[in-house]
Design a protein around this motif. Structure first.
Motif, PDB file in Angstrom:
ATOM      1  N   LEU A  64       0.836  -1.188   0.000  1.00 46.33           N
ATOM      2  CA  LEU A  64       0.000   0.000   0.000  1.00 46.33           C
ATOM      3  C   LEU A  64       0.874   1.242   0.000  1.00 46.33           C
ATOM      4  CD1 LEU A  64      -2.705  -0.985   2.625  1.00 46.33           C
ATOM      5  CD2 LEU A  64      -2.692  -1.370   0.180  1.00 46.33           C
ATOM      6  N   PRO A  65       0.577   2.220  -0.882  1.00 41.68           N
ATOM      7  CA  PRO A  65       1.340   3.458  -0.877  1.00 41.68           C
ATOM      8  C   PRO A  65       1.114   4.197   0.434  1.00 41.68           C
ATOM      9  CG  PRO A  65       0.040   3.229  -2.874  1.00 41.68           C
ATOM     10  CD  PRO A  65      -0.422   2.174  -1.929  1.00 41.68           C
ATOM     11  N   LYS A  66       2.148   4.825   0.942  1.00 40.24           N
ATOM     12  CA  LYS A  66       2.038   5.583   2.178  1.00 40.24           C
ATOM     13  C   LYS A  66       1.606   7.006   1.856  1.00 40.24           C
ATOM     14  CE  LYS A  66       4.600   6.976   6.292  1.00 40.24           C
ATOM     15  NZ  LYS A  66       5.918   6.970   6.980  1.00 40.24           N
ATOM     16  N   ILE A  67       0.471   7.400   2.364  1.00 41.83           N
ATOM     17  CA  ILE A  67      -0.066   8.734   2.131  1.00 41.83           C
ATOM     18  C   ILE A  67      -0.218   9.421   3.481  1.00 41.83           C
ATOM     19  CG2 ILE A  67      -1.991  10.062   1.184  1.00 41.83           C
ATOM     20  CD1 ILE A  67      -0.463   8.551  -0.926  1.00 41.83           C
ATOM     21  N   GLU A  68       0.357  10.585   3.619  1.00 44.39           N
ATOM     22  CA  GLU A  68       0.337  11.284   4.891  1.00 44.39           C
ATOM     23  C   GLU A  68      -0.913  12.133   5.077  1.00 44.39           C
ATOM     24  OE1 GLU A  68       2.431  10.594   7.110  1.00 44.39           O
ATOM     25  OE2 GLU A  68       3.816   9.437   5.880  1.00 44.39           O
ATOM     26  N   ASP A  69      -1.643  12.404   3.985  1.00 43.03           N
ATOM     27  CA  ASP A  69      -2.810  13.261   4.083  1.00 43.03           C
ATOM     28  C   ASP A  69      -3.961  12.546   4.783  1.00 43.03           C
ATOM     29  OD1 ASP A  69      -1.839  15.559   2.411  1.00 43.03           O
ATOM     30  OD2 ASP A  69      -1.641  13.935   0.961  1.00 43.03           O
ATOM     31  N   ASP A  70      -5.051  13.280   4.995  1.00 47.43           N
ATOM     32  CA  ASP A  70      -6.237  12.719   5.633  1.00 47.43           C
ATOM     33  C   ASP A  70      -6.827  11.628   4.745  1.00 47.43           C
ATOM     34  OD1 ASP A  70      -8.379  12.363   7.291  1.00 47.43           O
ATOM     35  OD2 ASP A  70      -9.554  13.972   6.377  1.00 47.43           O
ATOM     36  N   VAL A  71      -6.821  10.401   5.241  1.00 47.47           N
ATOM     37  CA  VAL A  71      -7.284   9.260   4.454  1.00 47.47           C
ATOM     38  C   VAL A  71      -8.485   8.628   5.130  1.00 47.47           C
ATOM     39  CG1 VAL A  71      -6.668   6.989   3.544  1.00 47.47           C
ATOM     40  CG2 VAL A  71      -4.960   8.804   3.594  1.00 47.47           C
ATOM     41  N   LEU A  72      -9.498   8.318   4.343  1.00 48.12           N
ATOM     42  CA  LEU A  72     -10.635   7.566   4.849  1.00 48.12           C
ATOM     43  C   LEU A  72     -10.207   6.107   4.977  1.00 48.12           C
ATOM     44  CD1 LEU A  72     -13.629   7.216   5.567  1.00 48.12           C
ATOM     45  CD2 LEU A  72     -14.090   6.906   3.141  1.00 48.12           C
ATOM     46  N   ARG A  73     -10.029   5.656   6.216  1.00 54.30           N
ATOM     47  CA  ARG A  73      -9.545   4.301   6.442  1.00 54.30           C
ATOM     48  C   ARG A  73     -10.739   3.360   6.587  1.00 54.30           C
ATOM     49  NH1 ARG A  73      -4.377   4.511   6.590  1.00 54.30           N
ATOM     50  NH2 ARG A  73      -3.334   6.460   7.144  1.00 54.30           N
ATOM     51  N   VAL A  74     -10.850   2.437   5.668  1.00 51.09           N
ATOM     52  CA  VAL A  74     -12.010   1.554   5.613  1.00 51.09           C
ATOM     53  C   VAL A  74     -11.658   0.226   6.276  1.00 51.09           C
ATOM     54  CG1 VAL A  74     -13.704   0.442   4.132  1.00 51.09           C
ATOM     55  CG2 VAL A  74     -12.725   2.647   3.472  1.00 51.09           C
ATOM     56  N   ASN A  75     -12.153   0.015   7.506  1.00 51.71           N
ATOM     57  CA  ASN A  75     -11.977  -1.305   8.103  1.00 51.71           C
ATOM     58  C   ASN A  75     -13.173  -2.172   7.740  1.00 51.71           C
ATOM     59  OD1 ASN A  75     -14.100  -0.846   9.981  1.00 51.71           O
ATOM     60  ND2 ASN A  75     -12.668   0.241  11.327  1.00 51.71           N
ATOM     61  N   SER A  76     -13.204  -3.402   8.242  1.00 46.25           N
ATOM     62  CA  SER A  76     -14.206  -4.343   7.759  1.00 46.25           C
ATOM     63  C   SER A  76     -15.602  -4.081   8.299  1.00 46.25           C
ATOM     64  CB  SER A  76     -13.775  -5.776   8.091  1.00 46.25           C
ATOM     65  OG  SER A  76     -13.674  -5.928   9.496  1.00 46.25           O
ATOM     66  N   ASP A 119     -11.498  16.240   0.192  1.00 46.35           N
ATOM     67  CA  ASP A 119     -10.055  16.153   0.386  1.00 46.35           C
ATOM     68  C   ASP A 119      -9.595  14.711   0.552  1.00 46.35           C
ATOM     69  OD1 ASP A 119      -9.573  18.824   0.174  1.00 46.35           O
ATOM     70  OD2 ASP A 119      -9.764  19.235   2.322  1.00 46.35           O
ATOM     71  N   THR A 120     -10.536  13.814   0.840  1.00 41.53           N
ATOM     72  CA  THR A 120     -10.186  12.409   0.988  1.00 41.53           C
ATOM     73  C   THR A 120      -9.572  11.881  -0.307  1.00 41.53           C
ATOM     74  OG1 THR A 120     -12.047  12.118   2.483  1.00 41.53           O
ATOM     75  CG2 THR A 120     -11.059  10.130   1.576  1.00 41.53           C
ATOM     76  N   PRO A 121      -8.414  11.231  -0.246  1.00 45.92           N
ATOM     77  CA  PRO A 121      -7.751  10.743  -1.459  1.00 45.92           C
ATOM     78  C   PRO A 121      -8.610   9.776  -2.268  1.00 45.92           C
ATOM     79  CG  PRO A 121      -6.240  10.718   0.386  1.00 45.92           C
ATOM     80  CD  PRO A 121      -7.581  11.019   0.957  1.00 45.92           C
ATOM     81  N   VAL A 122      -8.422   9.781  -3.561  1.00 46.67           N
ATOM     82  CA  VAL A 122      -9.145   8.920  -4.497  1.00 46.67           C
ATOM     83  C   VAL A 122      -8.232   7.798  -4.966  1.00 46.67           C
ATOM     84  CG1 VAL A 122     -10.232   8.812  -6.780  1.00 46.67           C
ATOM     85  CG2 VAL A 122     -10.677  10.758  -5.276  1.00 46.67           C
ATOM     86  N   ARG A 123      -8.784   6.593  -5.005  1.00 47.60           N
ATOM     87  CA  ARG A 123      -8.106   5.438  -5.599  1.00 47.60           C
ATOM     88  C   ARG A 123      -8.962   5.029  -6.792  1.00 47.60           C
ATOM     89  NH1 ARG A 123      -5.212   7.759  -2.947  1.00 47.60           N
ATOM     90  NH2 ARG A 123      -4.234   7.174  -0.972  1.00 47.60           N
ATOM     91  N   LEU A 124      -8.495   5.300  -7.985  1.00 46.85           N
ATOM     92  CA  LEU A 124      -9.331   5.219  -9.182  1.00 46.85           C
ATOM     93  C   LEU A 124      -8.787   4.203 -10.168  1.00 46.85           C
ATOM     94  CD1 LEU A 124     -10.848   8.219 -11.063  1.00 46.85           C
ATOM     95  CD2 LEU A 124      -9.504   6.558 -12.354  1.00 46.85           C
ATOM     96  N   ALA A 125      -9.691   3.418 -10.744  1.00 50.21           N
ATOM     97  CA  ALA A 125      -9.327   2.501 -11.831  1.00 50.21           C
ATOM     98  C   ALA A 125     -10.127   2.894 -13.071  1.00 50.21           C
ATOM     99  CB  ALA A 125      -9.617   1.060 -11.452  1.00 50.21           C
ATOM    100  N   LEU A 126      -9.431   3.217 -14.148  1.00 50.18           N
ATOM    101  CA  LEU A 126     -10.081   3.533 -15.415  1.00 50.18           C
ATOM    102  C   LEU A 126     -10.106   2.275 -16.272  1.00 50.18           C
ATOM    103  CD1 LEU A 126     -11.270   5.754 -17.300  1.00 50.18           C
ATOM    104  CD2 LEU A 126      -8.984   5.967 -18.270  1.00 50.18           C
ATOM    105  N   LEU A 127     -11.313   1.837 -16.651  1.00 55.11           N
ATOM    106  CA  LEU A 127     -11.482   0.665 -17.512  1.00 55.11           C
ATOM    107  C   LEU A 127     -11.735   1.155 -18.925  1.00 55.11           C
ATOM    108  CD1 LEU A 127     -11.723  -0.609 -14.723  1.00 55.11           C
ATOM    109  CD2 LEU A 127     -13.645  -1.965 -15.550  1.00 55.11           C
ATOM    110  N   PHE A 128     -10.772   0.923 -19.801  1.00 58.98           N
ATOM    111  CA  PHE A 128     -10.832   1.425 -21.176  1.00 58.98           C
ATOM    112  C   PHE A 128     -11.178   0.284 -22.117  1.00 58.98           C
ATOM    113  CE2 PHE A 128      -9.365   3.125 -25.184  1.00 58.98           C
ATOM    114  CZ  PHE A 128      -9.625   4.485 -25.077  1.00 58.98           C
ATOM    115  N   ASP A 129     -12.358   0.371 -22.713  1.00 59.73           N
ATOM    116  CA  ASP A 129     -12.816  -0.650 -23.660  1.00 59.73           C
ATOM    117  C   ASP A 129     -11.928  -0.615 -24.905  1.00 59.73           C
ATOM    118  OD1 ASP A 129     -14.168  -2.319 -25.412  1.00 59.73           O
ATOM    119  OD2 ASP A 129     -16.146  -1.601 -24.822  1.00 59.73           O
ATOM    120  N   ASN A 130     -11.218  -1.707 -25.137  1.00 57.26           N
ATOM    121  CA  ASN A 130     -10.321  -1.776 -26.291  1.00 57.26           C
ATOM    122  C   ASN A 130     -10.728  -2.901 -27.237  1.00 57.26           C
ATOM    123  OD1 ASN A 130      -8.019  -0.470 -27.452  1.00 57.26           O
ATOM    124  ND2 ASN A 130      -6.815  -2.308 -27.058  1.00 57.26           N
TER     125      ASN A 130
END
Length: 359
Positions: A64-76, A119-130
């Protein structure tokens, strides 16, 4: 005697050749000095890589990348609820507080624990139809995606990955904050061909994002057709909801039709209607949206609207009560703004009860 004479001549010839080789020897050049600064790499393979390969599904996921900013931490046990609020004119309402929201779970009033802003960081996946079905508008779609990456990614805060989707699903670029890496991956895509495994790709991307803290977002650039996936729509929606992923779709059917025929009227065949229903369901169930641009300006505007929405969202934190013994059950979400019936609130339609955290 003759033999000794011949041997002497050979010895002299060898000695002359060796001396000439010594006098003409060229000193090997030194290795070039390495660059003093290398770009940061999110994931470094443990073995040398000689050519690009499909990711190994059995391999250990990257750290996991280390991010120092305010992160929404999702536990189970936490259920994050992304919320977009607009006024009657479609303008984002961005001044709401925690106490302004009214949350109901299965019709019963529920407490919101925290409110996070955009301000919560985004973790984004772009799905490109090829696949072969998007051939007509592919180059402009790539250019629009490049502008989207440049617009939405915030340095030192957000991460994005790129998947190509055709007869197979390929992770072209792992999560990175480096826009140049994403653009290079887009430019390196092979020529479009084959069928489309879109639903399988969505499940793969949502499972990939689950290991990363922050807002998990999947952006799909596709006509929405799927003629090869093993997964059903219900399984795909469940995977996105379990992994707390929000799905946005830039549906290219009308764009493709206009590029091919010059006709601005939508396509009403059965395949088109089925694809439309799938994409609308994915957006509605996860709190995302579907955009159907007709030309270059609208296509670019669709990416701009997604980028703007991500920068204007609220993220509510809800901890399910009395659900510890019912993991996997579905709960409906209803959300409104107190005393403001003229506002439009868009959020996920529900969640599956997560497993409790073992203490």
């Amino acid at each position: 005697m003759a033999h000794k004479f011949i041997i002497s001549i050979l010895v002299l010839a060898f000695a002359s050749s060796f001396a000439a080789a010594q006098s003409g020897r060229v000193k090997p050049s030194e290795s070039p000095t390495p660059s003093p600064e290398r770009p940061r790499v999110i994931y470094q393979p443990t073995q040398p890589v000689t050519k690009k390969k499909d990711p190994d599904p059995e391999a250990t996921p990257p750290p996991l990348p280390k991010i120092e900013d305010d992160v929404l931490r999702v536990n189970s046990t936490l259920v994050p609820i992304p919320v977009s609020v607009t006024d009657p004119y479609g303008r984002a309402v961005t001044n709401l507080k925690l106490e302004d929201f009214n949350l109901r779970i299965d019709g019963k009033a529920a407490e919101v624990s925290d409110l996070f802003t955009s301000d919560t960081p985004v973790r984004l996946a772009l799905l490109f139809d090829n696949s072969s079905s998007v051939f007509q508008a592919r180059e402009f779609e790539k250019k629009a995606a490049v502008r989207f990456f440049k617009r939405v990614l915030r340095p030192e805060k957000d991460l994005a990955a790129l998947y190509s989707v055709a007869s197979g699903v390929r992770l072209e670029q792992t999560l990175t904050r480096n826009t140049s890496d994403l653009i290079r991956a887009l430019d390196s895509l092979l020529e479009p061909k084959g069928a489309t495994k879109l639903l399988d790709a969505i499940i793969e991307a949502s499972n990939y994002l689950q290991d990363y803290q922050g807002r998990r977002v999947i952006v799909i650039v596709s006509d929405g057709e799927d003629n090869l996936s093993d997964s059903s729509l219900a399984e795909t929606v469940r995977a996105a909801q379990v992994n707390n992923c929000q799905i946005y779709v830039v549906k290219t059917t009308e764009f493709e039709n206009y590029k091919r025929t010059g006709n601005r009227q939508g396509n009403a065949n059965i395949r088109y209607l089925a694809a439309e229903r799938r994409m609308q369901e994915l957006g509605a169930q996860t709190g995302g949206a579907v955009y159907s641009p007709i030309d270059e300006d609208e296509l670019d505007a669709a990416f701009a609207r997604i980028s703007a929405e991500l920068s204007q969202q609220y993220i509510l934190s809800y901890y399910p009560q009395d659900d510890a013994d019912r993991p996997g059950e579905f709960r409906q979400i209803s959300l409104s703004v107190k005393g403001a019936s003229n506002l439009t609130v868009r959020t996920r339609k529900g969640y599956f009860v997560p497993k409790a955290v073992k203490q």
